[in-house]
Design a protein around this motif. Structure first.
Motif, mmCIF file in Angstrom:
data_model
loop_
_atom_site.group_PDB
_atom_site.id
_atom_site.type_symbol
_atom_site.label_atom_id
_atom_site.label_comp_id
_atom_site.label_asym_id
_atom_site.label_seq_id
_atom_site.Cartn_x
_atom_site.Cartn_y
_atom_site.Cartn_z
ATOM 1 N N UNK A 7 0.859 -1.190 0.000
ATOM 2 C CA UNK A 7 0.000 0.000 0.000
ATOM 3 C C UNK A 7 0.893 1.237 0.000
ATOM 4 N N UNK A 8 0.885 1.990 -1.072
ATOM 5 C CA UNK A 8 1.685 3.219 -1.132
ATOM 6 C C UNK A 8 1.087 4.130 -2.178
ATOM 7 N N UNK A 9 1.073 5.421 -1.894
ATOM 8 C CA UNK A 9 0.527 6.356 -2.880
ATOM 9 C C UNK A 9 1.537 6.657 -3.982
ATOM 10 N N UNK A 36 -8.753 1.879 -0.486
ATOM 11 C CA UNK A 36 -8.582 0.752 -1.408
ATOM 12 C C UNK A 36 -7.953 -0.425 -0.681
ATOM 13 N N UNK A 37 -6.986 -0.101 0.143
ATOM 14 C CA UNK A 37 -6.288 -1.147 0.896
ATOM 15 C C UNK A 37 -7.269 -1.903 1.786
ATOM 16 N N UNK A 38 -8.132 -1.150 2.482
ATOM 17 C CA UNK A 38 -9.120 -1.785 3.369
ATOM 18 C C UNK A 38 -10.045 -2.693 2.553
ATOM 19 N N UNK A 39 -10.485 -2.179 1.397
ATOM 20 C CA UNK A 39 -11.382 -2.956 0.532
ATOM 21 C C UNK A 39 -10.696 -4.254 0.081
ATOM 22 N N UNK A 40 -9.398 -4.107 -0.287
ATOM 23 C CA UNK A 40 -8.661 -5.287 -0.741
ATOM 24 C C UNK A 40 -8.526 -6.315 0.384
ATOM 25 N N UNK A 41 -8.319 -5.799 1.567
ATOM 26 C CA UNK A 41 -8.105 -6.706 2.706
ATOM 27 C C UNK A 41 -9.396 -7.428 3.094
ATOM 28 N N UNK A 42 -10.567 -6.719 2.882
ATOM 29 C CA UNK A 42 -11.839 -7.363 3.195
ATOM 30 C C UNK A 42 -12.163 -8.448 2.157
ATOM 31 N N UNK A 49 1.205 -7.230 5.082
ATOM 32 C CA UNK A 49 0.854 -5.957 4.446
ATOM 33 C C UNK A 49 2.025 -5.011 4.619
ATOM 34 N N UNK A 50 2.483 -4.459 3.506
ATOM 35 C CA UNK A 50 3.585 -3.493 3.511
ATOM 36 C C UNK A 50 2.941 -2.150 3.188
ATOM 37 N N UNK A 51 2.874 -1.249 4.179
ATOM 38 C CA UNK A 51 2.023 -0.073 4.022
ATOM 39 C C UNK A 51 2.728 1.218 4.435
ATOM 40 N N UNK A 52 2.572 2.213 3.602
ATOM 41 C CA UNK A 52 3.108 3.549 3.898
ATOM 42 C C UNK A 52 2.275 4.179 5.020
ATOM 43 N N UNK A 53 2.911 4.978 5.858
ATOM 44 C CA UNK A 53 2.139 5.636 6.935
ATOM 45 C C UNK A 53 1.411 6.854 6.384
ATOM 46 N N UNK A 63 -5.630 2.824 8.707
ATOM 47 C CA UNK A 63 -5.914 1.517 8.093
ATOM 48 C C UNK A 63 -5.592 0.405 9.085
ATOM 49 N N UNK A 64 -4.464 0.545 9.742
ATOM 50 C CA UNK A 64 -4.018 -0.458 10.729
ATOM 51 C C UNK A 64 -5.085 -0.672 11.796
ATOM 52 N N UNK A 65 -5.730 0.422 12.205
ATOM 53 C CA UNK A 65 -6.739 0.333 13.267
ATOM 54 C C UNK A 65 -8.094 -0.130 12.755
ATOM 55 N N UNK A 66 -8.349 0.077 11.461
ATOM 56 C CA UNK A 66 -9.653 -0.269 10.890
ATOM 57 C C UNK A 66 -9.716 -1.719 10.389
#
Lengths: 118, 547
Positions: A7-9, A36-42, A49-53, A63-66
């Motif tokens: 996940x990165x912009x 988008x990341x949340x949708x993909x994860x659902x 998950x490798x994700x930009x802050x 996203x981490x909390x959701x």
């Protein structure tokens, strides 16, 4: 195959990481923003998950909390984060890496998180 | 060769201290007060002296006047005695025999008072005098007159007016004296003689009660000739001698005063003047002293306030400067965070790309390509360090403490920042070093700064030695180069932001490293010897179990 969500912009970051991780034997999906990341994860289970802050819209910490469902190992990436975000990321994520990072170390970290590519 | 070792500590706090106030001038009294008091004391003395002279002169003048009056009084008193004697003399001429007439006149006319004796004395053919008529107890008919009586009688024959004897006899309360009148007040060749006892204390209740006086029957102040004293005593102190004319005789009156003629107030005036002026001198001195002290106090207060005001102003300026500085810093921080984010992302992408290129060319790359790839990596690392320093400086954050494996961190740092060509790194992983309590990223930044500083200090053939060891409370890490070293002057500045001796670099690296280590509660020290090299030493506390 170990499933990884990047996940990165930044398109350049998504592209290079996809190549590197695919070369390393991971199955890679990408998302350009938090929602988008949340949708993909659902829709799909990921091992790592490798994700930009810092991202426009929903940021990585949010996203981490959701995230629901079976928790994947989240490695947060950051170019710069305010202290509060950084503190939460350090507390809640599997690991935090600072850009630019050493790929070898990142791969070690991913291996440790997911038990290596399967 | 200069041997220097300086602890890296914050520069001494140079808080602006107020300049010392000038030492307070403190005499017992201020000079204007002392001067005024002195002048007034001198003036009071002069005024008192002048007043004293004036009063004394006035007293003298008044005494002289009174003495003259007293002299006239005495003269006129004896003037009546003369007319009394002349009456006796003429009375005796008008009667016959003259002796009988003399007595008759004396008694009938009441010319004699009690205690007085009068006689008519006549020259004898043998010379001398004999009494030819007598009234009173002292003189007897036919008696030959001798001594002072004879001298007076002889004088009276030839001199006009009254002639007195000296004092003839004296008792406790009286003095006797003789008075004689010759012709024409007496029959030819005869002398009327009166002898009387004068009370030696006189003048009580008279117009001269304020005077003391002594009347002498000679023109000198001869005690044996003291006829009487007025008001009880012979005058002393300031006296006036007043000649008194009794017919042809000259007496002396000595006059003094019982009470000052000018009045006691006038006498007291010089002293009152002196005391008054002395008092006013005291008051003036007190007033001046008070004013002077108040003035000193006020001036002191003004000085103090001025100093305070200046200090406040300086503080205000400094605060304003700080405000401007911190505003700038905030703006720079904002910019730095944006730039940091915007730069580190592309750096990350480039770094990833390089990795992919290296992987893709692993089998075909020649030395030249590998060298270029290494250079690119090193330059990315250098750029990253600069961006991170800028961020750390502008947006300092407290460390997020965790357990940090220093040896692993050194490995990683050396991978990120491999030595340039010709520089050798000496690093031996020790057997057992405890994890320290720290923020891994911040400590990594410190290490990268120290390592790249070390590289910059070294030329080809140089060696960078890194050690890490356990110490009492945690671990000690050293980064030492065998480069040129620094002089003491340089060492005092190396932790200041923007100080740099290098052609390249922001001058923030050591300032940031120092701040980070201090935020960790650790120490960062430097020791350097010119020509030998420089060693940085970091001490950090051991990580606790829960971290």
């Amino acid at each position: 195959m170990t499933a990884v969500l990047v996940v990165d912009d930044e398109a350049g970051m998504r592209e290079t990481l996809t190549d590197i991780l695919e070369d390393a034997g991971y199955r890679v999906s990408v998302a350009a923003d938090g929602d988008t990341a949340l949708a993909r994860m659902r829709a799909e289970d990921f091992d790592v998950v490798l994700m930009d802050i810092r991202m426009p819209g929903r940021d990585g910490v949010s996203v981490l909390h959701e995230m629901g469902g079976p928790p994947p190992k989240v490695i947060m990436m950051t170019a710069y984060a305010v202290e509060d975000q950084l503190r939460q990321a350090v507390r809640d994520a599997y690991a935090v890496v600072h850009k630019p990072f050493q790929i070898d170390r990142l791969l070690d970290l991913m291996g440790a998180a997911a038990g290596g590519p399967r | 060769m200069t041997d220097t070792a300086v602890r890296a500590e914050a520069p001494p706090d140079r808080s602006p201290s107020a300049p010392p106030l000038p030492a307070a001038r403190r005499l017992p009294v201020s000079w204007p007060a002392a001067l005024a008091a002195g002048l007034l004391v001198v003036s009071s003395l002069v005024a008192a002296a002048v007043a004293h002279t004036v009063v004394r002169d006035e007293e003298h003048r008044l005494l002289k006047e009174r003495a003259a009056e007293a002299g006239l009084y005495v003269s006129s008193a004896f003037g009546s005695v003369q007319s009394q004697l002349v009456s006796l003399g003429t009375g005796s001429l008008l009667t016959s025999p003259p002796q009988t007439g003399f007595a008759k006149v004396a008694v009938n006319e009441g010319l004699l008072q009690s205690g007085e004796s009068a006689a008519l004395v006549s020259t004898m053919s043998s010379g001398g005098f004999a009494v030819v008529a007598a009234v009173g107890p002292l003189l007897h008919l036919g008696e030959v007159v001798t001594g002072a009586r004879a001298v007076a009688a002889a004088a009276a024959l030839h001199q006009p007016g009254l002639v007195s004897t000296t004092v003839l006899a004296r008792t406790a309360t009286t003095a006797s004296i003789g008075l004689a009148v010759g012709p024409p007040g007496a029959p030819p060749g005869q002398v009327v003689y009166l002898e009387l006892a004068i009370p030696s204390n006189a003048g009580q209740g008279t117009a001269f009660s304020e005077l003391t006086a002594a009347l002498y029957a000679v023109p000198r102040a001869e005690p044996s000739q003291l006829l009487l004293t007025a008001n009880g005593r012979v005058p002393s102190g300031t006296t006036i001698t007043q000649p008194v004319v009794i017919g042809s005789s000259k007496w002396l009156l000595v006059v003094g005063t019982r009470t000052p003629l000018v009045g006691s107030l006038a006498v007291a005036t010089p002293w009152l003047l002196f005391a008054g002026l002395l008092l006013s001198a005291l008051l003036v001195a007190l007033a001046l002293e008070t004013v002077s002290r108040r003035r000193d106090y006020a001036v002191g207060l003004v000085d103090e306030r001025t100093v305070e005001l200046r200090a406040s102003l300086a503080e205000l300026r400094s605060t304003q400067a700080q405000l401007v500085h911190s505003e700038r810093l905030a703006a720079v921080g904002e910019l730095a965070s944006t730039v940091g984010h915007e730069l580190r992302n592309p750096l990350g992408v480039i770094s990833n790309s390089l990795y992919l290129i290296r992987t893709a060319t692993a089998s075909t790359a020649d030395d030249r390509l590998r060298r270029q790839l290494a250079t690119a990596d090193r330059e990315i690392a250098a750029a990253t360090v600069i961006v991170t320093d800028l961020l750390d400086f502008a947006r300092a954050r407290p460390p997020i403490i965790g357990g940090v494996d220093l040896a692993g961190l050194i490995d990683e740092s050396l991978e990120v920042a491999p030595p340039p060509e010709g520089v050798e790194v000496s690093w031996h992983r020790p057997a057992a070093v405890p994890e320290v309590a720290g923020d891994r990223d911040q400590l990594r930044q410190v290490l990268l700064n120290l390592i790249s500083n070390g590289y910059d200090a070294l030329g080809p053939g140089g060696r960078l030695t890194i050690t890490v060891a356990r110490n009492a409370g945690g671990a000690v890490l050293t980064v030492a180069d065998d480069g040129a070293g620094m002089d003491a002057e340089t060492i005092t500045h190396i932790f200041e932001p923007f100080f740099t001796t290098k052609a390249r670099g922001t001058g923030l690296g050591l300032a940031v490293a120092d701040r980070i280590i201090r935020d960790h509660g650790g120490t960062l020290a430097v020791a350097s010897t010119v020509g030998v090299g420089t060693t940085f030493t970091i001490s950090l506390a051991e990580a606790r179990g829960e971290q």
